[in-house]
Scaffold this active site. Structure first.
Site, short mmCIF file in Angstrom:
data_model
loop_
_atom_site.label_atom_id
_atom_site.label_comp_id
_atom_site.label_asym_id
_atom_site.label_seq_id
_atom_site.Cartn_x
_atom_site.Cartn_y
_atom_site.Cartn_z
N ALA A 101 -26.74 3.34 74.47
CA ALA A 101 -27.01 4.69 73.97
C ALA A 101 -28.22 5.24 74.72
O ALA A 101 -28.92 4.50 75.42
CB ALA A 101 -27.27 4.68 72.47
N LYS A 102 -28.46 6.51 74.59
CA LYS A 102 -29.65 7.13 75.18
C LYS A 102 -29.87 8.47 74.49
O LYS A 102 -28.92 9.10 74.00
CB LYS A 102 -29.48 7.35 76.69
CG LYS A 102 -30.80 7.34 77.45
CD LYS A 102 -31.34 5.93 77.58
CE LYS A 102 -32.54 5.86 78.50
NZ LYS A 102 -32.98 4.47 78.70
N GLY A 103 -31.12 8.90 74.47
CA GLY A 103 -31.42 10.19 73.86
C GLY A 103 -32.66 10.79 74.46
O GLY A 103 -33.36 10.17 75.27
#
Length: 411
Positions: A101-103
């Site tokens: 994931a990444k944000g």
């Protein structure tokens, strides 16, 4: 070619080497969930400002999704999507039980006061609290964020879900963080470098190094390489670049940067054009900054024999081909900079078991994981007759594919 196109290209090449079905390939590439939202906060002067936030959750076949949160002006959908996908393959390469994931938020942290950063972080958390969780998606620090940011996220999340220290990693030691986490990405880069050089009959001692980026990762890489006898002849960051053909005094440079906030005016080195750093004569080049710094325009002038990708996506595909033809050995990002997520895994293990490891154990376990991953990558290189990048990608993709099939893909 942007970061997403570059990452997709590497994935598809690996999928062909693995002879994956086209529908299955498309399924592995598709993110599990993408979220885009507005973060509006009052500034200290009372005015309102709005920024765009993202969280991309790519894959959870091997476990809860895992990935950093970055605050940077260049944060946008394609970059976050590419980094989330890279996290899926990266966690699989080092064989920790997580997905990717990444944000992030498209903003410049230096433009905020501490109280404004806290408000922005709490609003960001409010937007995603119902789609993250210890068994769903666990954020971590990235560019422009740190342990304090994670503390704010943990506190805001706990308002909705109760005390949950394991909701983030990279948090302060006092709140359940792990010893060794701050240095983990840089230390992992050095362990990976040692594994690569040993495979070529070399060691860090006596070789010359150029490091682009002198933030958390770059400064730890420099410190540790210096301690191991490597000669760092040039470094750079956003404030400038400094060189010394006899080797920079890294402890003195770190002290100078701490006091002045800049690499400029360092007594034991000469300033140089930062654009020339990547093509400076050296044995080992370590890009630790932003993506896309090695391109077809400068790849032909690179003089390093080894490139260690401490940054994410620092090498464009066109540059990759040029460098490979020149015989430059590239250690890919999805392995080289996996130390951070590996120690994040150790942090969660400690949280879940309500124990705390000493730093010596953390570092010893990290070295074991990095050495094991390198051996697995080399095995894939022999099997598929490919370079290290494709060895790492085929390793990561094959592990994710196997778990996806075992869980019942298509049924």
């Amino acid at each position: 070619m942007n970061a997403l196109a570059s990452t997709n290209r590497n994935f598809r090449h690996a999928a062909r080497l693995l002879s994956l079905d086209s529908k299955f390939e498309k399924s592995l590439l598709m993110p599990y969930r993408e979220i885009k939202f507005e973060c509006t906060i009052p500034k200290d002067d009372g005015s309102l400002v709005s920024y765009v936030g993202f969280r991309v959750q790519h894959d959870n076949s091997r476990g809860p999704m895992k990935g950093g949160i970055r605050y940077h002006p260049k944060v946008e959908h394609d970059e976050v999507n590419a980094l989330a996908q890279l996290m899926t393959w990266k966690t699989a390469v080092v064989n920790v039980p997580y997905g990717g994931a990444k944000g992030g938020i498209g903003c410049s942290p230096k433009d905020f006061s501490v109280s404004e950063l806290e408000r922005l972080t709490r609003v960001f958390t409010q937007k995603i609290h119902d789609v993250i969780g210890v068994n769903i998606d666990v954020p971590a620090p990235d560019m422009g964020t740190n342990a304090q940011t994670m503390a704010w996220i943990s506190d805001e999340y706990s308002k909705f879900h109760g005390y949950s220290p394991a909701i983030v990693t990279g948090k302060p030691i006092e709140l359940g963080g792990s010893l060794g986490r701050e240095a983990a990405t840089g230390r992992g880069v050095v362990f990976a470098t040692e594994a690569l050089l040993a495979d070529h009959g070399k060691s860090i001692k006596g070789l010359t190094f150029v490091i682009q980026g002198f933030g958390n990762v770059g400064s730890w890489v420099a410190r540790l390489i210096h301690e191991k006898g490597g000669k760092i002849i040039a470094v750079s960051d956003v404030t400038g670049a400094v060189k010394n053909p006899n080797g920079l005094d890294i402890p003195a440079l770190l002290e100078h940067k701490e006091k002045s906030g800049s690499l400029s005016n360092f007594d034991d080195g000469d300033m140089m054009n930062a654009d020339e750093l990547l093509i400076h004569e050296c044995d080992v080049l370590v890009p630790c900054a932003l993506s896309g710094v090695l391109t077809r325009e400068n790849a032909g002038d690179v003089k390093a024999k080894f490139i260690i990708e401490a940054a994410n996506n620092p090498t464009d595909p066109e540059a990759d081909e040029i460098l490979s033809k020149k015989g430059v050995v590239i250690l890919p990002d999805i392995y080289a900079n996996a130390g951070g997520v590996t120690v994040s895994y150790f942090e969660l293990v400690q949280n879940n078991q309500h124990i705390m490891w000493d730093e010596e154990k953390v570092n010893a376990e990290l070295k074991k994981y990095m050495a094991g991953a390198f051996n697995s990558i080399k095995s894939m290189c022999r099997t598929h007759e490919c370079n290290l990048r494709m060895g790492a990608f085929t390793l990561g993709v094959s592990r994710v594919a196997q778990c996806t099939l075992l869980r019942g893909w298509g049924r």
